[in-house]
Design a protein around this motif. Structure first.
Motif, PDB file in Angstrom:
ATOM      1  N   GLN A  82       0.525  -1.224  -0.131  1.00 15.55           N
ATOM      2  CA  GLN A  82      -0.256  -0.210  -0.121  1.00 15.55           C
ATOM      3  C   GLN A  82       0.948   1.211  -0.077  1.00 15.55           C
ATOM      4  O   GLN A  82       0.786   2.418  -0.959  1.00 15.55           O
ATOM      5  CB  GLN A  82      -0.988   0.273   1.468  1.00 15.55           C
ATOM      6  N   HIS A  85       1.992   1.684  -3.124  1.00 11.94           N
ATOM      7  CA  HIS A  85       0.624   2.144  -4.381  1.00 11.94           C
ATOM      8  C   HIS A  85       0.650   4.314  -3.831  1.00 11.94           C
ATOM      9  O   HIS A  85       0.344   4.776  -4.902  1.00 11.94           O
ATOM     10  CB  HIS A  85      -0.483   1.298  -3.829  1.00 11.94           C
ATOM     11  N   GLN A  89       1.351   7.119  -7.106  1.00  9.24           N
ATOM     12  CA  GLN A  89       0.361   7.553  -6.900  1.00  9.24           C
ATOM     13  C   GLN A  89       0.133   9.508  -6.768  1.00  9.24           C
ATOM     14  O   GLN A  89       0.342  10.080  -7.060  1.00  9.24           O
ATOM     15  CB  GLN A  89      -1.388   7.869  -6.326  1.00  9.24           C
ATOM     16  N   TYR A 132      -5.339   6.455  -1.900  1.00 11.65           N
ATOM     17  CA  TYR A 132      -6.005   5.162  -1.416  1.00 11.65           C
ATOM     18  C   TYR A 132      -7.333   4.722  -2.445  1.00 11.65           C
ATOM     19  O   TYR A 132      -8.360   4.370  -2.562  1.00 11.65           O
ATOM     20  CB  TYR A 132      -7.060   5.525   0.123  1.00 11.65           C
ATOM     21  N   ASN A 133      -6.795   5.054  -4.266  1.00 13.71           N
ATOM     22  CA  ASN A 133      -7.944   5.197  -4.850  1.00 13.71           C
ATOM     23  C   ASN A 133      -7.863   3.375  -5.013  1.00 13.71           C
ATOM     24  O   ASN A 133      -8.725   2.903  -5.847  1.00 13.71           O
ATOM     25  CB  ASN A 133      -7.169   5.470  -5.944  1.00 13.71           C
ATOM     26  N   ASN A 134      -7.365   2.620  -4.594  1.00  6.43           N
ATOM     27  CA  ASN A 134      -7.472   0.902  -4.637  1.00  6.43           C
ATOM     28  C   ASN A 134      -7.894  -0.010  -3.097  1.00  6.43           C
ATOM     29  O   ASN A 134      -8.384  -0.791  -2.885  1.00  6.43           O
ATOM     30  CB  ASN A 134      -5.850   0.407  -4.291  1.00  6.43           C
ATOM     31  N   SER A 136     -11.266   0.057  -1.540  1.00  2.00           N
ATOM     32  CA  SER A 136     -13.392   1.019  -1.418  1.00  2.00           C
ATOM     33  C   SER A 136     -13.836   0.356  -0.399  1.00  2.00           C
ATOM     34  O   SER A 136     -13.768   0.450   0.741  1.00  2.00           O
ATOM     35  CB  SER A 136     -14.162  -0.179  -2.545  1.00  2.00           C
TER      36      SER A 136
END
Length: 136
Positions: A82, A85, A89, A132-134, A136
């Motif tokens: 994370q 990621h 981003q 944190y678009n990964n 949901s």
């Protein structure tokens, strides 16, 4: 009383994602903590200077923040994958280093009403859509 209601409204709105589904409470808390940590002067807004100041401590060798430095410093209970990621981003030009250029682009993207500061609502939307678009 109005301020308390406004805060409750913001927190309540922050707990629903773009698909109308509840967001994990830990993400709501995490984004709030990051905002609090960036808001150095405690005025409930984040300025360009506060973003730069927040990330200054990450850059150990003073040549931009690389992934290793980011992983060491980003202390919000994210997994290594994370953190990677999140770094990718934020690395807007994909050169493997977070620089003032990347931070300026992050600020411009997050400051949607272009008033020169980022409020919590703008920050929350930016973090969910761009970092944190990964989740949901």
């Amino acid at each position: 009383m109005i301020a308390v209601f406004a805060l409750i409204s913001v927190v309540g709105a922050a707990s629903i994602n773009q698909h109308g589904q509840p967001v994990p409470m830990e993400l709501v808390t995490k984004i709030g903590q990051i905002f609090h940590d960036m808001d150095v002067n405690g005025d409930f807004f984040i300025s360009k200077d506060e973003i730069s100041l927040f990330f200054t401590g990450y850059d150990q060798d003073m040549n931009g923040i690389d992934l290793s430095e980011f992983k060491q410093s980003w202390d919000y209970k994210d997994t290594d994958s994370q953190k990677e990621h999140n770094f990718n981003q934020m690395d807007k030009n994909a050169d493997g280093v977070l620089t003032d250029y990347d931070l300026a682009l992050i600020f411009l993207t997050a400051d949607t009403n272009q008033d020169g500061v980022i409020d919590f609502n703008e920050f929350d939307i930016f973090m969910r859509a761009s970092v944190y678009n990964n989740i949901s």
